[in-house]
Write an enzyme that holds these catalytic residues in place. Sequence first.
Site, mmCIF file in Angstrom:
data_model
loop_
_atom_site.group_PDB
_atom_site.id
_atom_site.type_symbol
_atom_site.label_atom_id
_atom_site.label_comp_id
_atom_site.label_asym_id
_atom_site.label_seq_id
_atom_site.Cartn_x
_atom_site.Cartn_y
_atom_site.Cartn_z
ATOM 1 N N GLU A 279 0.831 -1.190 0.000
ATOM 2 C CA GLU A 279 0.000 0.000 0.000
ATOM 3 C C GLU A 279 0.879 1.258 0.000
ATOM 4 O O GLU A 279 1.876 1.326 0.728
ATOM 5 C CB GLU A 279 -0.938 -0.001 1.205
ATOM 6 C CG GLU A 279 -1.825 -1.246 1.260
ATOM 7 C CD GLU A 279 -3.006 -1.083 2.187
ATOM 8 O OE1 GLU A 279 -3.041 -0.085 2.941
ATOM 9 O OE2 GLU A 279 -3.903 -1.954 2.158
ATOM 10 N N ARG A 296 -1.489 -11.049 2.907
ATOM 11 C CA ARG A 296 -2.672 -11.907 2.754
ATOM 12 C C ARG A 296 -3.441 -11.452 1.525
ATOM 13 O O ARG A 296 -3.058 -10.500 0.854
ATOM 14 C CB ARG A 296 -3.568 -11.773 3.995
ATOM 15 C CG ARG A 296 -3.903 -10.307 4.293
ATOM 16 C CD ARG A 296 -4.968 -10.134 5.335
ATOM 17 N NE ARG A 296 -5.069 -8.757 5.794
ATOM 18 C CZ ARG A 296 -5.678 -7.778 5.154
ATOM 19 N NH1 ARG A 296 -6.225 -8.010 3.964
ATOM 20 N NH2 ARG A 296 -5.751 -6.559 5.661
#
Length: 656
Positions: A279, A296
């Site tokens: 991110e 994940r």
Amino acid sequence: MLKKLLIANRGEIAVRVIRTAKALGYRTVAVYSEADANALHVEQADEAVCIGPAQVAASYLNADAILDAAAKTGADCIHPGYGFLSENASFAKTIKQAGLTFVGPPENAIELMGSKRRSKIAMQEAGVPVVPGYEGPGKGHGASDDELITAAKDIGYPLMLKASAGGGGRGMRLVGSESELADNIKRARSEAKQAFGDDELIIEKAVIEPRHVEIQVFADRHGNAVYLGERDCSVQRRHQKVVEEAPSPFVTPELRKAMGEAAVKAALACGYEGAGTVEFLVDKDRNFYFLEMNTRLQVEHPVTELITGQDLVAWQLMVAEGRPLPLAQDEIELNGHAIEVRLYAEDPANGFTPQTGTLHQFTPAEGAGLRYDTGVRSGDVVSPHYDPMLAKVIAWGQNRDEARRRLIRALEDTAVFGVTTNRHFLSRIIADDTFGAGEATTAFLQQAFKDDPSLAPQPLTIRELALSACVLSLSGTGQEGWSNAPATVMPMKLETQDDSLELLVRHSGHTLQVSHGEEHYELQLQSQEPGLLCIIDNGVRQRCQYYRSGDSLYLQAFGRSWSVRDITHQPAQGAQGAGSGKVQASMDGGIIDVLVAEGDQVEQGQTLVILEAMKMEHPVKADRSGTIGQLLARQGDQVKRGQLLVQVEANEEADA
């Protein structure tokens, strides 16, 4: 060859993983808490094992119970989904020690990236751009309150406090000045401890009005790593994603390549395997900074699947089996545009309070380019124990406008009755001109929707009251309720969320006239079938979806959802009004802090109790000034919605 997959999760992600696993020939095992005994993921798995009571600590976070379920069923691999134990390094390690395959990255990568402090340091060393900030004094120690306060003076305001182990906006605070810092540190530590069992915090310089853009990466055991485009997750509320889309309307091909290569560099730096998301924050000049890496599958992975044509769960299973990635970087193509929204059981007009209760009807709309990922169906009970997300609604189009149109229609036509949802709020976001122009930043909702009508209770219009009366007067009677007999007038009393209203309803053939005070409205009845009424309103034929449960009626029409209760034949009852001093639980949950004692003087609006529900803290406030009389709430109590927590007695001088 792996044969049987246990999914260590619940809800929509468990259903999602089961779908792909079955298609690939795996046998599937679900685990469930006592509260989830009749859940959709349990029904769809080949086998299922109860792993404990409703509380997550005793069930979905109980690693021993999950491993025991794997042993009982002969599962040889475990998929963690997202949330719960998905980013728990010791869980991944324990699975491998038990001789099973963990469908995820190595525990060392999980542990490193699970710490915002350590991962940020590692990214700096790997040459990935990071936001300026303070990660602590080093030597493996987190920062003390005093160290954070001192560091903040050098970094400058505004700044972000973040839980090092955090995610989903929990343990995160935007701090605008030094006077706010100490109290925010206390609250952030408390929330982080509750959510993650770890109250370590870091500080970052706040990047004002950035884009939140993330890169989907994949790596295998053979040294291959690729990125599958980006997702724009800028539309957020309280640091939690509301809308996600791919590709980003802000990202250029050059920026995509630079961010993708940086994300792959981040993955390779920590010896990554499987699916991961890096991110970034991107400022208005398209400078990007590492934010965190989620080790994940992301909630928003469907938008990437729709624009790449790839099944990311299938990729995860390939990597877990030791096979190489199915595509090289130059073989990955992006096609069209996809947008996802998270449909929650929450009330936007009441501070987005999570809602519980029976989901009487959930019927997704049908149409080209639509996808629904859900773990619920009609008749399920939305409980206070878990996240209140009902479904992810995703639309794909050949271009962004086509995806937007399809998504708005899907939201408007999906029938959800029994609990209040954010459906109308979501459709307003997607239809908004700023969002439509691709200009939404992380400040978008706070700015553009600050005074949006959907965020405040709206009284029912005479048009909506007329439709409600129409359905109630005909519901259950069918066509036989319509006749050419002389006009009849009957009184009707409806209870809304805030009021009770007296109507006069006049039937004349297929025409229905409704009066409320000086207001009047007329509808023509066209046809009726269970759950669907067709009317002619001001010359326009329209459909109304509805669901009736006893005296309660739920409706969707005119771009809005509402509910009423028919109390025509019920005796009058006194209602407890605002300012009563009876402070009640706003939802089912647990008491984590009591801030007052009996005899204390309090002001209207003062926070008395902190309630934890749906993984978030909710302040419960005094509805009037006075003295604490009865204090029924105790830290650690589990309470039900509407339960009396505190009685605030009015001061005598105030009544004089």
